[in-house]
Design a protein around this motif. Structure first.
Motif, PDB file in Angstrom:
ATOM      1  N   SER A   1       0.632  -1.416   0.019  1.00 17.11           N
ATOM      2  CA  SER A   1       0.029   0.223  -0.006  1.00 17.11           C
ATOM      3  C   SER A   1       0.987   1.182   0.210  1.00 17.11           C
ATOM      4  O   SER A   1       0.224   2.344   0.320  1.00 17.11           O
ATOM      5  CB  SER A   1      -0.934   0.085   1.203  1.00 17.11           C
TER       6      SER A   1
ATOM      7  N   ILE B   1      -7.973   1.200   2.940  1.00 13.89           N
ATOM      8  CA  ILE B   1      -7.349   0.807   1.474  1.00 13.89           C
ATOM      9  C   ILE B   1      -6.007   0.366   1.927  1.00 13.89           C
ATOM     10  O   ILE B   1      -5.173   0.317   1.078  1.00 13.89           O
ATOM     11  CB  ILE B   1      -7.534   2.160   1.044  1.00 13.89           C
TER      12      ILE B   1
ATOM     13  N   THR C   1      -8.501  11.860  -7.368  1.00 14.58           N
ATOM     14  CA  THR C   1      -7.411  10.808  -7.400  1.00 14.58           C
ATOM     15  C   THR C   1      -8.077   9.579  -6.567  1.00 14.58           C
ATOM     16  O   THR C   1      -7.858   8.464  -6.938  1.00 14.58           O
ATOM     17  CB  THR C   1      -6.627  11.492  -6.406  1.00 14.58           C
ATOM     18  N   PHE C   2      -8.992   9.721  -5.764  1.00 16.42           N
ATOM     19  CA  PHE C   2      -9.218   8.374  -4.856  1.00 16.42           C
ATOM     20  C   PHE C   2     -10.740   7.960  -4.808  1.00 16.42           C
ATOM     21  O   PHE C   2     -11.126   6.975  -4.375  1.00 16.42           O
ATOM     22  CB  PHE C   2      -9.058   8.962  -3.489  1.00 16.42           C
TER      23      PHE C   2
ATOM     24  N   ARG D   1      -0.436   4.299  -2.410  1.00 16.34           N
ATOM     25  CA  ARG D   1      -1.665   4.963  -1.962  1.00 16.34           C
ATOM     26  C   ARG D   1      -1.580   6.042  -0.750  1.00 16.34           C
ATOM     27  O   ARG D   1      -2.103   6.819  -0.611  1.00 16.34           O
ATOM     28  CB  ARG D   1      -2.901   4.042  -1.937  1.00 16.34           C
TER      29      ARG D   1
ATOM     30  N   ALA E   1       0.348   8.852  -1.655  1.00 15.73           N
ATOM     31  CA  ALA E   1      -0.581   9.942  -2.207  1.00 15.73           C
ATOM     32  C   ALA E   1      -1.636  10.664  -1.321  1.00 15.73           C
ATOM     33  O   ALA E   1      -1.787  11.660  -1.350  1.00 15.73           O
ATOM     34  CB  ALA E   1      -1.530   9.282  -3.340  1.00 15.73           C
TER      35      ALA E   1
ATOM     36  N   VAL F   1     -10.665   4.450  -6.011  1.00 18.15           N
ATOM     37  CA  VAL F   1      -9.590   3.557  -5.248  1.00 18.15           C
ATOM     38  C   VAL F   1     -10.354   2.397  -4.616  1.00 18.15           C
ATOM     39  O   VAL F   1     -11.269   2.805  -3.445  1.00 18.15           O
ATOM     40  CB  VAL F   1      -8.680   4.211  -4.428  1.00 18.15           C
TER      41      VAL F   1
END
Length: 405
Positions: A209, A329, A387-388, A212, A215, A391
């Motif tokens: 991970s 996540i 962006t997410f 992510r 980010a 996800v």
């Protein structure tokens, strides 16, 4: 709730009570000692820098230690911070204590406790209950923090009723802060040692991970920088300058904003169940920031307070959802590092805010920090959504690691 969750919530409440009044008394105390708004901003910045550095160290090495031990050490540091601020009045020693200590100039929790408690909560509750537990965690912090904000009026009461000098009365509140830390340590001491023995050990702080998490950390740092511009201590300073309020009056305002924030945490859980965590974070945050943007442009204190109250109802719905999303996540064994690494940039980025806000308020009481913070936060919201939004949680052993993100 199991016993470990109850202990974490109790510890959160004790700390939130201290943070609630310290964030309001800190600028008043420093001004009473003769410091300028810029110096107040520097000390507030130092507290955030210190928290960021400490949390980074914990995030990179927490997987090697027992979380219970780290929490106890943090509580002891909190006690020392309270004693130091109660007994030291010189600028440079205070600055050093601010860097190394646990004072929180903001209405939110930006200390080393946060990632440790997040990781512990995620460890002891099932995935389906995680967002609800984080909402309760935030709810306790907001409600007790609101009561703590009312306690900012205690020094004025002591001065009026008993003739205690204003500075001395505020110093006694820092002694109380140390006592709250000692109580928090006793609560942590009751956490079962078996929790750490049951945890899966990771080969590194982050594995699958990493991308992510980095980010998210970058995006959160943008939001946190804006949040530093409007740390509760700095909004209180603006209210003192622009509208002539005193700490007791500001405490009442922040009591009600915290109360509304607490209500919003429970609402956020319901919204997230319907639209998802990211959408809840973004589409409640943007209206809150529009309210913040409008505050400096109104001359009426009543209207300004009304806008701050509406913002209080909306601006914190992203707190439990953000915490739950970070845990969702990443893999379970990565959660301590993920919680810390997404918190550290927030602390470091936020640390620049108060000193910049101090410069702005020293030059003009208009409220430029509020305008700048609102604009930056809206940009962050849009970037996070882009962006997410798509996800998904990682899969572990062929199955989804958690519920819908």
């Amino acid at each position: 709730m199991n016993a470990s969750v109850r202990r974490v919530l109790l510890a959160k409440g004790l700390r939130a009570f201290g943070d609630g009044y310290v964030s309001l008394l800190l600028p008043a105390y420093l001004l009473a000692l003769g410091y300028s708004p810029l110096e107040v901003g520097i000390i507030a910045t130092a507290t955030l820098v210190g928290s960021g550095v400490m949390t980074l160290g914990v995030g990179l090495h927490a997987y090697r230690f027992h979380i219970r031990t780290l929490l106890l050490a943090a509580a002891i540091l909190m006690a020392g911070t309270g004693v130091a601020f109660a007994t030291i009045t010189s600028f440079w020693p205070l600055l050093l204590v601010a860097i190394a200590g646990t004072l929180n100039p903001s209405s939110g929790d930006v200390s080393v406790f946060l990632p440790l408690e997040h990781a512990l909560l995620s460890r002891v509750v099932p995935d389906r209950d995680r967002t609800a537990v984080f909402a309760r965690y935030s709810l306790v912090g907001a409600l007790v923090g609101a009561i703590g904000a009312l306690a900012a009026a205690v020094p004025a009461w002591l001065a009026t009723r008993w003739g205690v000098a204003a500075v001395a009365a505020m110093q006694w509140m820092f002694v109380l802060y140390a006592a709250l830390a000692a109580s928090t340590a006793l609560v942590y001491r009751g956490l079962p040692k078996a929790l750490d023995a049951q945890a899966r050990r990771a080969p590194a702080p982050l594995t699958r991970s990493r991308g992510r998490v980095y980010a998210l950390a970058a995006l959160f740092s943008v939001d946190a920088f804006a949040g530093g511009l409007i740390a509760q201590s700095m909004i209180a300073l603006w209210l003192y300058q622009r509208h002539g309020l005193d700490p007791a009056e500001a405490g009442v305002i922040f009591f009600f904003t915290s109360l509304l924030s607490a209500i919003s945490f429970l609402i956020a859980v319901r919204i997230a169940e319907r639209v998802g965590l990211v959408n809840t974070m973004v589409f409640t945050h943007i209206p809150a920031n529009l309210c913040l943007l409008a505050v400096p442009f109104v001359d009426s204190l009543g209207v300004a307070v009304a806008l701050l109250l509406v913002r209080g109802l909306l601006s914190q719905m992203d707190v439990p959802t953000r915490s739950s999303y970070v845990m969702a996540i990443v893999l379970p064994e990565e959660r301590p590092a993920a919680a810390s690494i997404t918190t550290v940039p927030r602390s470091l980025a936020a640390s620049a805010g108060p000193v910049i806000a101090g410069v702005m308020l020293g030059a003009s009481p208009f409220g430029w920090p509020l305008v700048a913070a609102a604009a930056i936060k809206i940009a962050y919201d849009l970037a996070l959504l882009a962006t997410f939004r798509a996800v998904k949680p990682p899969e572990e052993d062929g199955s989804s690691a958690c519920a819908r993100a």
